[in-house]
Design a protein around this motif. Structure first.
Motif, PDB file in Angstrom:
ATOM      1  N   GLU A 309     -13.933 -13.604 -11.906  1.00 47.22           N
ATOM      2  CA  GLU A 309     -13.873 -12.425 -12.839  1.00 47.22           C
ATOM      3  C   GLU A 309     -12.641 -12.174 -12.655  1.00 47.22           C
ATOM      4  O   GLU A 309     -11.619 -11.412 -13.557  1.00 47.22           O
ATOM      5  CB  GLU A 309     -14.632 -10.982 -12.138  1.00 47.22           C
ATOM      6  N   LYS A 312      -9.838 -14.742 -13.939  1.00 50.98           N
ATOM      7  CA  LYS A 312      -9.971 -14.625 -15.124  1.00 50.98           C
ATOM      8  C   LYS A 312      -9.553 -14.059 -15.852  1.00 50.98           C
ATOM      9  O   LYS A 312      -8.850 -13.724 -16.837  1.00 50.98           O
ATOM     10  CB  LYS A 312     -11.241 -14.744 -15.796  1.00 50.98           C
ATOM     11  N   THR A 313      -9.086 -12.799 -15.793  1.00 49.24           N
ATOM     12  CA  THR A 313      -8.438 -11.293 -15.531  1.00 49.24           C
ATOM     13  C   THR A 313      -6.887 -11.398 -16.181  1.00 49.24           C
ATOM     14  O   THR A 313      -6.237 -11.202 -16.497  1.00 49.24           O
ATOM     15  CB  THR A 313      -8.534 -10.049 -15.198  1.00 49.24           C
ATOM     16  N   GLY A 394     -17.146  -9.170  -8.153  1.00 46.80           N
ATOM     17  CA  GLY A 394     -16.737  -9.042  -9.692  1.00 46.80           C
ATOM     18  C   GLY A 394     -15.645  -7.920  -9.360  1.00 46.80           C
ATOM     19  O   GLY A 394     -14.066  -9.309  -9.353  1.00 46.80           O
TER      20      GLY A 394
END
Length: 500
Positions: A309, A312-313, A394
């Motif tokens: 995650e 990807k950010t 996360g």
């Protein structure tokens, strides 16, 4: 004066005998007492430091180290290094460099000495100005007034202006020079700085103390032969605001000083990484890495990656610059980058009553005067959340690893989360788990890093005292950065770039 003129920003005049400790330090600092061990460390001579360090590191040449500590720097005379206290699987504890800053904060966070009296000229601000800045101003000569130019951290910059007024016995122009300001109260013409006063007049400046941190190269030229800047912009480009170039400077330093047992310790760093290559490097590091915009500061443009995650950010964001650096991540023992057997993890703060230990860094500010290096200030910062034994899930890793206190509120608007500030006082210092030898180790690492960047700056200034854009574009080929420098450079520099 018409309405348009009244809206123009202008410099503030600071006169001697106006230094006020209550305005120069955080309130919590004024009520704190400097830790005896910290005071003892800051009182040590470079000779004693070199002797102690070499006693614990017998492979280091003591004569070479002492010469390093005693040698004044040509360009990079004031700096701050951010250090981590780390260990590895064998239990070897050491300090490592995370980055080196050419306009560092710190003086407002150092508890005063017990014998300090408000109004005297022995504050850490005064010592820096008197021992590092003022001697080069006197040697430089020139015509005009004195100034402090800045774009953030007004508390410290106003204190520097007051200290400079005290040391010089002259008035000082305190001037805010924001990035992107369409009508700033500062300008450079024919390699000389001018400051706009309250009457709209442009005042020539012979020497300026610079705390311009946000892309300083887009408004301050690489060559200002008629105004002394402390530090000059070449220090930022050589590594003080360019992590890519800093890593190359460290590498050159390590090769040069290997025979003397001197080396700058950093996490494994991969340079000149295109955005599309980042996932490959993160994967090669075991899924844990730090991705950095090489030219940002104040905690901006730093991405800790511990999960898909978070990767990807980073990949989904639009980025101004073309290239990045990817570093090994320093986390907890179960989730740090392991690259070719090199693995660091945080020693962390001393566990609290709940058993929580936090990631923390140490800022060490130094200056270089006629007698060499001295420590000017120190403080520490901790992350917002405690380190966990298992990897963060996360997008939670920044809460455990991010230590910077700066909070960006908008364009040229900043705040600071002082709740996570750890002072060098009797209450906070003990939480860090650092001893005298750790501070000495951090100091040696800081001096080595500053020397490496100063050496790089000397390479970038050619025999005609001009910035060598051809060499710099070879060392740092990020076109977006080079374009910014060109727009603010003198015609001679532009010619060099056109030949590239």
């Amino acid at each position: 004066m018409d309405a348009v003129e009244r809206k123009q920003s202008h410099a503030k005049v600071v006169v001697p005998e106006n230094f006020d400790a209550e305005c120069a330090y955080y309130n919590k600092v004024l009520n704190a007492q400097r830790h005896p061990l910290v005071q003892s460390f800051m009182s040590l001579s470079n000779k004693v430091i070199a002797s102690r360090y070499c006693h614990l590191h017998p492979s280091t040449d003591e004569k070479a180290l002492l010469e390093l500590l005693k040698t004044p720097k040509k360009f990079f005379r004031w700096a701050g290094a951010d250090l981590f206290s780390v260990t590895d699987d064998s239990g070897k504890k050491q300090m490592i460099i995370i980055e080196t800053n050419s306009c560092p904060s710190g003086n407002k966070s150092l508890p005063l000495k017990g014998d300090y009296n408000d109004g005297d000229m022995d504050s850490n601000y005064h010592r820096l100005i008197r021992n590092a800045f003022w001697p080069v101003v006197e040697a430089f000569g020139g015509k005009g007034e004195l100034a402090v130019v800045y774009d953030k951290n007004e508390m410290e910059c106003a204190a520097y202006a007051a200290a400079l007024a005290d040391v010089s016995g002259e008035k000082v122009y305190l001037t805010k020079w924001k990035n992107g300001d369409r009508d700033p109260p500062a300008k450079i013409e024919n390699e000389k700085l001018f400051i706009r006063d309250v009457d709209g007049e442009w005042i020539p400046i012979r020497a300026a103390y610079r705390y311009v941190t946000q892309k300083p190269w887009n408004r301050i030229p690489t060559s200002t032969s008629k105004t002394l800047f402390f530090n000059p912009v070449v220090c930022c480009l050589a590594g003080g605001r360019n992590k890519m170039c800093a890593d190359k400077a460290y590498e050159f330093f390590n090769h040069k000083n290997f025979k003397d047992g001197l080396a700058i310790r950093t996490p494994i760093t991969i340079r000149d990484v295109q955005k599309r290559e980042v996932p490959i490097w993160v994967k090669s590091m075991g899924g844990f890495a730090v991705v950095k915009n090489p030219y940002s500061n104040a905690g901006q443009g730093v991405y800790t990656v511990c999960s898909p995650e978070e990767l990807k950010t980073f990949m989904d964001e639009d980025h101004h610059y073309d290239k990045f650096i990817v570093q090994g991540l320093v986390g907890n023992s179960n989730w740090s980058s392991n690259i070719m057997g090199k693995k660091y993890y945080h020693t962390g703060t001393i566990p609290n009553r709940q058993g929580h230990s936090y990631c923390a860094d140490l800022r060490m500010m130094v200056y270089s005067g006629k007698k060499g290096f001295r420590v000017c200030s120190m403080y520490a910062r901790r992350a917002a959340k405690p380190l966990t034994k298992s990897p963060p899930i996360g997008g939670e890793s920044w809460g455990q690893l991010g230590t910077n206190l700066s909070i960006k509120l908008g364009d040229n608007k900043w705040d600071s989360d002082t709740r996570r500030l750890l002072l060098m006082d009797s209450r906070d210092f003990n939480k860090l788990g650092l001893g005298l030898d750790d501070l000495i180790d951090g100091y040696i690492q800081t001096v080595c890093a500053v020397t490496a960047i100063d050496d790089m700056a000397k390479e970038l200034i050619n025999g005609e005292s001009r910035f060598d854009m051809n060499l710099y574009s070879s060392l740092c080929s990020d076109k977006s950065l080079l374009d910014e420098i060109i727009r603010s450079s003198t015609p001679q520099d532009v010619i060099c770039e056109q030949k590239r």
